[in-house]
Design a protein around this motif. Structure first.
Motif, PDB file in Angstrom:
ATOM      1  N   GLY A 185    -101.943  78.547   6.227  1.00 14.89           N
ATOM      2  CA  GLY A 185    -101.995  77.153   5.806  1.00 14.89           C
ATOM      3  C   GLY A 185    -101.048  76.853   4.654  1.00 14.89           C
ATOM      4  N   PRO A 186    -101.149  75.663   4.081  1.00 11.95           N
ATOM      5  CA  PRO A 186    -100.248  75.256   2.997  1.00 11.95           C
ATOM      6  C   PRO A 186    -100.327  76.195   1.796  1.00 11.95           C
ATOM      7  CG  PRO A 186    -101.449  73.377   3.861  1.00 11.95           C
ATOM      8  CD  PRO A 186    -102.072  74.583   4.465  1.00 11.95           C
ATOM      9  N   LEU A 187     -99.166  76.627   1.325  1.00 10.68           N
ATOM     10  CA  LEU A 187     -99.100  77.560   0.197  1.00 10.68           C
ATOM     11  C   LEU A 187     -97.962  77.175  -0.731  1.00 10.68           C
ATOM     12  CD1 LEU A 187     -99.939  80.219  -1.203  1.00 10.68           C
ATOM     13  CD2 LEU A 187     -98.341  81.412   0.330  1.00 10.68           C
ATOM     14  N   ALA A 188     -98.289  76.988  -2.001  1.00 15.73           N
ATOM     15  CA  ALA A 188     -97.284  76.741  -3.032  1.00 15.73           C
ATOM     16  C   ALA A 188     -97.204  77.966  -3.926  1.00 15.73           C
ATOM     17  CB  ALA A 188     -97.645  75.502  -3.853  1.00 15.73           C
ATOM     18  N   LEU A 189     -96.052  78.166  -4.546  1.00 12.50           N
ATOM     19  CA  LEU A 189     -95.852  79.317  -5.429  1.00 12.50           C
ATOM     20  C   LEU A 189     -95.454  78.852  -6.816  1.00 12.50           C
ATOM     21  CD1 LEU A 189     -95.580  82.367  -5.946  1.00 12.50           C
ATOM     22  CD2 LEU A 189     -93.206  82.198  -5.149  1.00 12.50           C
ATOM     23  N   LEU A 227     -94.018  75.427  -0.622  1.00 12.55           N
ATOM     24  CA  LEU A 227     -93.633  74.584  -1.750  1.00 12.55           C
ATOM     25  C   LEU A 227     -93.465  75.410  -3.010  1.00 12.55           C
ATOM     26  CD1 LEU A 227     -96.439  71.955  -1.116  1.00 12.55           C
ATOM     27  CD2 LEU A 227     -94.009  71.454  -0.799  1.00 12.55           C
ATOM     28  N   ALA A 228     -92.606  74.924  -3.893  1.00 10.64           N
ATOM     29  CA  ALA A 228     -92.518  75.477  -5.244  1.00 10.64           C
ATOM     30  C   ALA A 228     -93.398  74.633  -6.159  1.00 10.64           C
ATOM     31  CB  ALA A 228     -91.076  75.446  -5.729  1.00 10.64           C
ATOM     32  N   GLY A 283    -113.696  76.083   1.616  1.00  7.65           N
ATOM     33  CA  GLY A 283    -113.231  74.856   2.227  1.00  7.65           C
ATOM     34  C   GLY A 283    -111.942  74.262   1.717  1.00  7.65           C
ATOM     35  N   ALA A 284    -111.220  74.962   0.855  1.00  7.17           N
ATOM     36  CA  ALA A 284    -109.923  74.454   0.388  1.00  7.17           C
ATOM     37  C   ALA A 284    -108.934  74.387   1.546  1.00  7.17           C
ATOM     38  CB  ALA A 284    -109.369  75.336  -0.723  1.00  7.17           C
ATOM     39  N   ASP A 285    -108.035  73.408   1.506  1.00  2.07           N
ATOM     40  CA  ASP A 285    -107.036  73.250   2.567  1.00  2.07           C
ATOM     41  C   ASP A 285    -105.832  74.149   2.360  1.00  2.07           C
ATOM     42  OD1 ASP A 285    -108.256  70.882   3.990  1.00  2.07           O
ATOM     43  OD2 ASP A 285    -108.025  70.042   1.982  1.00  2.07           O
ATOM     44  N   GLY A 286    -105.484  74.398   1.106  1.00  2.00           N
ATOM     45  CA  GLY A 286    -104.296  75.173   0.801  1.00  2.00           C
ATOM     46  C   GLY A 286    -104.431  75.862  -0.541  1.00  2.00           C
ATOM     47  N   LEU A 287    -103.420  76.647  -0.875  1.00  2.99           N
ATOM     48  CA  LEU A 287    -103.459  77.479  -2.076  1.00  2.99           C
ATOM     49  C   LEU A 287    -102.206  77.311  -2.916  1.00  2.99           C
ATOM     50  CD1 LEU A 287    -104.646  80.733  -0.269  1.00  2.99           C
ATOM     51  CD2 LEU A 287    -106.068  79.302  -1.767  1.00  2.99           C
ATOM     52  N   ILE A 288    -102.369  77.541  -4.211  1.00  2.00           N
ATOM     53  CA  ILE A 288    -101.247  77.626  -5.136  1.00  2.00           C
ATOM     54  C   ILE A 288    -101.302  79.021  -5.746  1.00  2.00           C
ATOM     55  CG2 ILE A 288    -100.173  76.731  -7.229  1.00  2.00           C
ATOM     56  CD1 ILE A 288    -101.722  74.061  -6.580  1.00  2.00           C
ATOM     57  N   ALA A 289    -100.352  79.855  -5.403  1.00  2.00           N
ATOM     58  CA  ALA A 289    -100.304  81.222  -5.899  1.00  2.00           C
ATOM     59  C   ALA A 289     -99.634  81.221  -7.271  1.00  2.00           C
ATOM     60  CB  ALA A 289     -99.532  82.108  -4.920  1.00  2.00           C
ATOM     61  N   VAL A 290    -100.422  81.487  -8.304  1.00  2.00           N
ATOM     62  CA  VAL A 290     -99.906  81.464  -9.678  1.00  2.00           C
ATOM     63  C   VAL A 290     -99.560  82.898 -10.075  1.00  2.00           C
ATOM     64  CG1 VAL A 290    -100.327  80.737 -12.049  1.00  2.00           C
ATOM     65  CG2 VAL A 290    -101.378  79.478 -10.154  1.00  2.00           C
ATOM     66  N   ALA A 291     -98.280  83.205 -10.018  1.00  2.00           N
ATOM     67  CA  ALA A 291     -97.817  84.569 -10.261  1.00  2.00           C
ATOM     68  C   ALA A 291     -97.451  84.772 -11.729  1.00  2.00           C
ATOM     69  CB  ALA A 291     -96.613  84.856  -9.361  1.00  2.00           C
ATOM     70  N   THR A 292     -97.024  85.968 -12.047  1.00  2.00           N
ATOM     71  CA  THR A 292     -96.627  86.275 -13.408  1.00  2.00           C
ATOM     72  C   THR A 292     -95.464  85.379 -13.846  1.00  2.00           C
ATOM     73  OG1 THR A 292     -95.965  88.069 -14.897  1.00  2.00           O
ATOM     74  CG2 THR A 292     -94.983  88.066 -12.704  1.00  2.00           C
ATOM     75  N   GLY A 293     -95.452  85.025 -15.114  1.00  2.00           N
ATOM     76  CA  GLY A 293     -94.375  84.208 -15.661  1.00  2.00           C
ATOM     77  C   GLY A 293     -94.611  82.728 -15.610  1.00  2.00           C
ATOM     78  N   ALA A 294     -95.712  82.289 -14.993  1.00  2.00           N
ATOM     79  CA  ALA A 294     -96.001  80.857 -14.928  1.00  2.00           C
ATOM     80  C   ALA A 294     -96.434  80.346 -16.304  1.00  2.00           C
ATOM     81  CB  ALA A 294     -97.093  80.588 -13.902  1.00  2.00           C
TER      82      ALA A 294
END
Length: 317
Positions: A177-181, A201-202, A144-155
């Motif tokens: 849907g909404p996606l931040a990186l 979004l960043a 049920g989440a509305d969007g995601l934050i993709a946590v990639a290498t180097g974070a």
């Protein structure tokens, strides 16, 4: 853009300031939101629970006052990060306070629980869930989440190992849907690159540690200014979950960054022993080579916006 227009039009820059454990607090969040990006903080930064109630009231009141005084430049929404894991005994009470104050955005980490999402949705809030794999992303959206934050290498802090190109590509094959990186984003060009890859979004953390409003030791801020990507160590020793940390802080704590033991992942610790994991060992991402001085959060956002516009003009030319 997958973002709702009522959300995106309040942003002067397509960015979320990541919640920084211990470091993010109302002065930093207020500066970020007033500058035009989503400001955030972990609920666990407010200790005891009653302080979270006070912080949420303060943020709501001060941002509303800012918007009344600046109708032409209203503040961006703010977000609260919740650790959705069995080790977080405060989750239920913290979510209840988010509902009470109608927190605009809730960022969930380390667990996808439908009841948490439903609580936020009950008043019209948005839930973003941070993930390091496509499998985690699918589970969060299914719950049920509305969007995601993709946590990639180097974070900074708890980070994944996948390239941002690979992670965003896999998520965008099925999710619109909404996606931040997240991952080493420290200048305006990187924000534009995140959008070019398919993110809306960043998600920016480490540069905000080196700001005047950040609740971080001055030595921490200066070490970020003085360091670069080669000074970041990836280990799970300090919390049980792999993350990136400043090499200098590990050395100062009397340990060899190149000979760290491996922690037992089943014994996660998100702040119970602050002296070990968070006060002396400083989380940070690989993008800090772009951080050259300690500035105000508003000044940092203005610099990012100038760089973003310049990058866009350069590409269009």
């Amino acid at each position: 853009m997958a973002l709702d227009a009522s959300f995106s039009r309040r942003l002067r820059l397509p960015a979320i300031a990541a919640p920084l454990f211990i470091i993010s607090h109302p002065p930093l969040v207020l500066a970020q939101c007033k500058a035009g990006i989503v400001g955030s903080f972990p609920a666990l930064n407010a200790r005891p629970v009653s302080l979270l109630d006070e912080w949420l009231a303060q943020l709501g009141e001060e941002l509303a006052a800012h918007d009344r005084a600046n109708p032409e430049a209203p503040s961006a929404p703010f977000a609260v990060n919740q650790i959705v894991h069995k080790t977080n005994t405060r989750l239920e009470s913290d979510i209840a306070l988010c509902v009470k104050h109608k927190v605009p955005v809730v960022i969930c980490s380390l667990g996808a629980v439908s009841e948490v999402y439903e609580a936020v949705h009950s008043y019209g809030g948005i839930v973003l869930h941070d993930v390091i794999h496509d499998r985690h992303a699918r589970k969060a959206i299914e719950k049920g989440a509305d969007g995601l934050i993709a946590v990639a290498t180097g974070a900074g802090g708890h980070a994944g190992t996948l390239s941002p190109f690979a992670l965003v590509q896999e998520i965008r094959q099925w999710f619109d849907g909404p996606l931040a990186l997240s991952g080493s984003i420290a200048n305006g060009g990187a924000i534009l690159a995140a959008q070019a890859m398919g993110a809306d979004l960043a998600y920016i953390g480490s540069p905000f540690i080196a700001t005047h409003e950040a609740r971080a030791p001055e030595g921490y801020k200066q070490m970020i200014v003085d360091s670069n990507a080669a000074d970041i160590v990836y280990t799970n020793l300090f919390t049980g979950v792999h993350g990136n940390y400043l090499r200098g802080s590990i050395v100062n704590a009397g340990m060899d960054p190149d000979k760290l033991p491996v922690s037992d992942p089943s014994k996660m610790d998100f702040g119970g022993d602050k002296s070990k994991a968070w006060r002396d060992i400083w989380g940070c991402g690989q993008g800090i080579g772009a951080v050259k001085d300690i500035v105000g959060a508003g000044e940092l956002v203005a610099r990012l916006l100038d760089e973003y516009r310049a990058a866009k003009a350069r590409i269009c030319a």
